[in-house]
Design a protein around this motif. Structure first.
Motif, PDB file in Angstrom:
ATOM      1  N   THR A 130       5.786  -5.383  32.504  1.00 58.58           N
ATOM      2  CA  THR A 130       6.935  -5.264  32.125  1.00 58.58           C
ATOM      3  C   THR A 130       7.866  -6.453  32.772  1.00 58.58           C
ATOM      4  N   THR A 131       8.704  -6.707  32.010  1.00 55.71           N
ATOM      5  CA  THR A 131       9.887  -7.787  32.632  1.00 55.71           C
ATOM      6  C   THR A 131      11.004  -6.770  33.032  1.00 55.71           C
ATOM      7  N   GLY A 132      10.940  -5.445  33.288  1.00 56.71           N
ATOM      8  CA  GLY A 132      12.119  -4.816  33.721  1.00 56.71           C
ATOM      9  C   GLY A 132      12.803  -4.139  32.740  1.00 56.71           C
ATOM     10  N   GLU A 133      12.461  -3.819  31.329  1.00 55.64           N
ATOM     11  CA  GLU A 133      12.844  -3.131  30.244  1.00 55.64           C
ATOM     12  C   GLU A 133      12.545  -1.767  30.278  1.00 55.64           C
ATOM     13  N   ASP A 134      13.442  -0.969  29.900  1.00 52.16           N
ATOM     14  CA  ASP A 134      12.887   0.627  29.804  1.00 52.16           C
ATOM     15  C   ASP A 134      11.978   0.867  28.618  1.00 52.16           C
ATOM     16  N   VAL A 135      12.127   0.140  27.562  1.00 54.51           N
ATOM     17  CA  VAL A 135      11.386   0.189  26.481  1.00 54.51           C
ATOM     18  C   VAL A 135      11.206  -1.120  25.598  1.00 54.51           C
ATOM     19  N   TYR A 136       9.739  -1.069  25.429  1.00 57.13           N
ATOM     20  CA  TYR A 136       9.590  -2.384  24.593  1.00 57.13           C
ATOM     21  C   TYR A 136       9.249  -2.140  23.293  1.00 57.13           C
ATOM     22  N   VAL A 137       9.901  -2.629  22.577  1.00 60.36           N
ATOM     23  CA  VAL A 137      10.150  -2.458  20.951  1.00 60.36           C
ATOM     24  C   VAL A 137       9.158  -3.420  20.131  1.00 60.36           C
ATOM     25  N   ASP A 138       8.324  -3.075  19.530  1.00 60.39           N
ATOM     26  CA  ASP A 138       7.383  -3.986  18.444  1.00 60.39           C
ATOM     27  C   ASP A 138       7.704  -3.757  17.004  1.00 60.39           C
ATOM     28  N   ILE A 139       8.192  -4.592  16.423  1.00 59.87           N
ATOM     29  CA  ILE A 139       8.369  -4.515  15.011  1.00 59.87           C
ATOM     30  C   ILE A 139       7.798  -5.417  14.082  1.00 59.87           C
ATOM     31  N   ALA A 167       9.906  -8.897  17.065  1.00 59.11           N
ATOM     32  CA  ALA A 167       9.595  -8.838  15.501  1.00 59.11           C
ATOM     33  C   ALA A 167       8.464  -9.683  14.855  1.00 59.11           C
ATOM     34  N   GLU A 168       7.835  -9.371  14.201  1.00 62.08           N
ATOM     35  CA  GLU A 168       6.605 -10.326  13.455  1.00 62.08           C
ATOM     36  C   GLU A 168       6.750  -9.828  12.090  1.00 62.08           C
ATOM     37  N   LEU A 169       6.829 -10.858  11.228  1.00 61.03           N
ATOM     38  CA  LEU A 169       6.735 -10.932   9.963  1.00 61.03           C
ATOM     39  C   LEU A 169       5.460 -11.134   9.371  1.00 61.03           C
ATOM     40  N   TYR A 170       5.018 -10.458   8.248  1.00 65.61           N
ATOM     41  CA  TYR A 170       3.633 -10.955   7.818  1.00 65.61           C
ATOM     42  C   TYR A 170       3.896 -11.173   6.211  1.00 65.61           C
ATOM     43  N   GLU A 171       2.712 -12.079   6.005  1.00 70.04           N
ATOM     44  CA  GLU A 171       2.668 -12.308   4.289  1.00 70.04           C
ATOM     45  C   GLU A 171       2.087 -10.851   3.585  1.00 70.04           C
ATOM     46  N   PRO A 172       3.240 -10.205   2.748  1.00 66.64           N
ATOM     47  CA  PRO A 172       2.724  -8.953   2.045  1.00 66.64           C
ATOM     48  C   PRO A 172       1.461  -9.107   1.236  1.00 66.64           C
ATOM     49  N   SER A 173       0.855 -10.182   0.866  1.00 67.83           N
ATOM     50  CA  SER A 173      -0.477 -10.045   0.032  1.00 67.83           C
ATOM     51  C   SER A 173      -1.625 -10.081   0.940  1.00 67.83           C
ATOM     52  N   LEU A 174      -1.341  -9.930   2.140  1.00 67.86           N
ATOM     53  CA  LEU A 174      -2.273  -9.606   3.342  1.00 67.86           C
ATOM     54  C   LEU A 174      -2.385  -8.438   3.748  1.00 67.86           C
ATOM     55  N   GLN A 175      -1.595  -7.433   3.096  1.00 72.51           N
ATOM     56  CA  GLN A 175      -1.507  -6.041   3.585  1.00 72.51           C
ATOM     57  C   GLN A 175      -2.244  -5.282   3.010  1.00 72.51           C
ATOM     58  N   TYR A 176      -2.983  -4.255   3.574  1.00 76.74           N
ATOM     59  CA  TYR A 176      -4.155  -3.279   3.063  1.00 76.74           C
ATOM     60  C   TYR A 176      -3.432  -1.854   3.502  1.00 76.74           C
ATOM     61  N   THR A 177      -3.434  -0.900   2.783  1.00 81.42           N
ATOM     62  CA  THR A 177      -3.065   0.618   3.067  1.00 81.42           C
ATOM     63  C   THR A 177      -4.048   1.536   2.533  1.00 81.42           C
ATOM     64  N   ALA A 178      -4.365   2.783   2.997  1.00 80.43           N
ATOM     65  CA  ALA A 178      -4.843   3.737   2.413  1.00 80.43           C
ATOM     66  C   ALA A 178      -4.283   4.874   3.205  1.00 80.43           C
ATOM     67  N   SER A 179      -4.073   5.990   2.095  1.00 85.08           N
ATOM     68  CA  SER A 179      -3.919   7.431   2.741  1.00 85.08           C
ATOM     69  C   SER A 179      -4.870   8.437   2.209  1.00 85.08           C
ATOM     70  N   SER A 180      -4.651   9.828   2.769  1.00 82.69           N
ATOM     71  CA  SER A 180      -5.136  10.806   2.215  1.00 82.69           C
ATOM     72  C   SER A 180      -4.547  12.189   2.521  1.00 82.69           C
ATOM     73  N   ALA A 181      -4.699  13.092   1.676  1.00 82.23           N
ATOM     74  CA  ALA A 181      -4.079  14.332   1.913  1.00 82.23           C
ATOM     75  C   ALA A 181      -5.296  15.334   2.245  1.00 82.23           C
ATOM     76  N   ALA A 182      -4.754  16.360   3.019  1.00 82.13           N
ATOM     77  CA  ALA A 182      -5.974  17.251   3.540  1.00 82.13           C
ATOM     78  C   ALA A 182      -6.457  18.151   2.374  1.00 82.13           C
ATOM     79  N   LYS A 183      -7.875  18.416   2.468  1.00 82.77           N
ATOM     80  CA  LYS A 183      -8.445  19.113   1.366  1.00 82.77           C
ATOM     81  C   LYS A 183      -8.076  20.594   1.252  1.00 82.77           C
TER      82      LYS A 183
END
Length: 144
Positions: free
Chosen positions: A76-85, A120-136
């Protein structure tokens, strides 16, 4: 790099994407992760609305995900909260806009009594992949 190895080519622009690369599906972005050694006494749901406004997604708040995580150890550098966006790079997210949003995010946490370091970090949208599922249906939840 994984896609380059699979397709046997360098990483081209999204317009030149080889057919073996799947299309990117919508995902939760910005992703706001708050890390703290102590419990953050503000629920993620309470921060969500303000953060959606700060990050200019108030009209589509469902695209934002806020995670509050207590960590066992951290440097830490003394912060209470580290925020990664992590957010998609878009024309309206100029360096000045992103810097201002980071400052407003830190100010929001200060209003709740927490010092914060925000990155904050910005990314190139064409390099993003996602997946999701619902419970059976009828499936029994097991302990992970």
């Amino acid at each position: 790099l994984v896609r380059a190895q699979v397709c046997g080519s360098a990483l081209p622009s999204s317009a030149q994407r080889p057919p073996c690369w799947p299309r990117v599906s919508p995902a939760l972005m910005p992703l706001v992760k708050l890390f703290s050694r102590r419990v953050i006494n503000v629920p993620a749901t309470a921060l969500h609305k303000s953060l959606a406004s700060i990050w200019n997604v108030a009209s589509t708040p469902q695209v934002m995900k806020v995670l509050c995580m207590q960590v066992a150890d951290e440097s830490t550098t003394g912060e209470d909260v580290y925020v990664d966006i992590r957010a998609k790079a878009k024309p309206d997210r100029t360096p000045e806009v992103v810097q201002k949003a980071c400052e407003e995010t830190a100010a929001l946490l200060a209003k709740h009594g927490y010092s914060a370091a925000v990155r904050a970090e910005l990314y190139e949208p064409s390099l993003q992949y996602t997946a999701s599922s619902a419970a059976k249906p009828g499936g029994e939840r097991s302990r992970l």
